[in-house]
Write an enzyme that holds these catalytic residues in place. Structure first.
Site, PDB file in Angstrom:
ATOM      1  N   ALA A  14       0.865  -1.172   0.000  1.00  0.00           N
ATOM      2  CA  ALA A  14       0.000   0.000   0.000  1.00  0.00           C
ATOM      3  C   ALA A  14       0.905   1.226   0.000  1.00  0.00           C
ATOM      4  O   ALA A  14       1.786   1.351   0.857  1.00  0.00           O
ATOM      5  CB  ALA A  14      -0.907   0.005   1.220  1.00  0.00           C
ATOM      6  N   ASP A  15       0.730   2.105  -0.973  1.00  0.00           N
ATOM      7  CA  ASP A  15       1.511   3.340  -1.048  1.00  0.00           C
ATOM      8  C   ASP A  15       0.779   4.446  -0.291  1.00  0.00           C
ATOM      9  O   ASP A  15      -0.342   4.812  -0.653  1.00  0.00           O
ATOM     10  CB  ASP A  15       1.690   3.776  -2.504  1.00  0.00           C
ATOM     11  CG  ASP A  15       2.660   2.898  -3.275  1.00  0.00           C
ATOM     12  OD1 ASP A  15       3.341   2.066  -2.638  1.00  0.00           O
ATOM     13  OD2 ASP A  15       2.737   3.042  -4.511  1.00  0.00           O
ATOM     14  N   ASP A 258       8.762   0.927 -12.814  1.00  0.00           N
ATOM     15  CA  ASP A 258       8.057  -0.357 -12.873  1.00  0.00           C
ATOM     16  C   ASP A 258       7.279  -0.485 -14.180  1.00  0.00           C
ATOM     17  O   ASP A 258       7.222  -1.568 -14.778  1.00  0.00           O
ATOM     18  CB  ASP A 258       7.110  -0.492 -11.684  1.00  0.00           C
ATOM     19  CG  ASP A 258       7.838  -0.406 -10.353  1.00  0.00           C
ATOM     20  OD1 ASP A 258       8.997  -0.852 -10.286  1.00  0.00           O
ATOM     21  OD2 ASP A 258       7.249   0.116  -9.385  1.00  0.00           O
TER      22      ASP A 258
END
Length: 307
Positions: A14-15, A258
């Site tokens: 979770a960012d 990413d």
């Protein structure tokens, strides 16, 4: 017969994101925006980015039995990622604490949580999944022995390995030897070259092309060095080359690397050359920085083409 274009073995976080006028120095407190929570983690990011582009994608990762774990499962499923190998339990879901400045640059601290409980035994039980993939993509937000197990499993089944050594650590020779390519940013390139005692680690006297060629000499089959807005440099047995990135206005660079790696791995799995795959990857990475967040910023292939 390959069931998947890409299987990602890696982290799911979770960012927790706060925007700041400037990132704090040591011992300093600054006020920021309201806290925003997003699905993230380098592994989950790569899986979502690839699925958004149209790749048949699965993720082997571990999350906690908590709200953050449910957030990640939902985000992955909505993007079209196969989550049958998403494991739960062992610890709370990993969390990344992210500050983003007005230029879109970020600083990140990761609490691994359940990511640190993804084990070589988990990889062994998922061998059929890795064997069914054209490419396996890995990062280093999970234990290194788990990465090594995934590399060995992929190699045993003839599956191509793409590795982004982030955060960077010393890599076993057998892991380096399987990388095709090893994907690094400038910081990671200098770290690995410094470990090898290579003078190319000195950024003031070496070019990115020299970094890439020096890294190639450490053992991987090919190397890609990402340069942000300047594009990327690639190197393999045929030599080194640079690919420019389109110019965009950066809003948030979180997760852009990413997206780049996911696009690169997918296109390599489809049989494109390293140069062709990097050309698409820089465009995908550039598109990702034009929107806030990580996974929610990732473009579809049609959106990339429209640019």
């Amino acid at each position: 017969m390959h069931t998947y274009d890409l299987v990602v073995v890696g982290s799911a976080n979770a960012d927790l994101v706060v925007r700041v006028e400037r990132r704090p120095g040591a011992g300093e407190t600054v006020l920021g925006s309201d806290l925003a929570t997003h699905a993230g983690g380098k592994g989950a990011n790569q899986a979502v980015a690839a699925a958004r582009l149209g790749a048949g994608t699965a993720l082997l990762a571990r999350v906690g039995r908590d709200a953050h774990g449910r957030l990640l499962a939902d985000s992955l499923g909505e993007a079209g990622v196969d989550t049958s190998a998403l494991l739960t339990g062992g610890a709370p879901t990993g969390v990344a604490l992210i500050t983003v400045d007005p230029d879109g640059n970020n600083s990140i601290v990761v609490a691994p949580g359940a990511n640190a409980r993804l084990t070589p035994e988990d990889v062994e039980r998922a061998e059929g999944l890795l064997a069914a993939a054209r490419v396996v993509s890995l990062q280093l937000e999970i234990p290194l022995d788990t990465v090594a197990a995934a590399v060995a499993t992929a190699a045993r089944n003839g599956t191509r390995v793409v590795l982004n050594p982030s955060p960077p650590v010393p890599l076993p020779a057998e892991v380096l030897a399987a990388c095709d390519p090893l994907v690094v940013n400038e910081h990671e390139a200098r770290f690995l070259l410094d470990l090898a005692g290579d003078p190319a680690a000195d950024a003031s006297s070496a070019s990115p092309e020299q970094w890439a060629e020096a890294l190639l000499a450490t053992g991987p089959r090919s190397v890609v060095v990402t340069l942000g807005a300047a594009g990327a440099v690639l190197a393999d047995a045929t030599g080194a080359a640079r690919v420019a990135s389109p110019r965009v206005e950066a809003v948030d660079t979180t997760g852009a690397g990413d997206a780049f790696t996911a696009a690169l791995a997918w296109r390599l799995g489809l049989g494109e050359s390293l140069t062709e795959a990097v050309r698409l990857a820089v465009r995908v990475g550039a598109a990702a920085v034009t929107r806030p967040g990580a996974q929610e910023s990732y473009p579809t292939l049609d959106e990339v083409a429209a640019r």
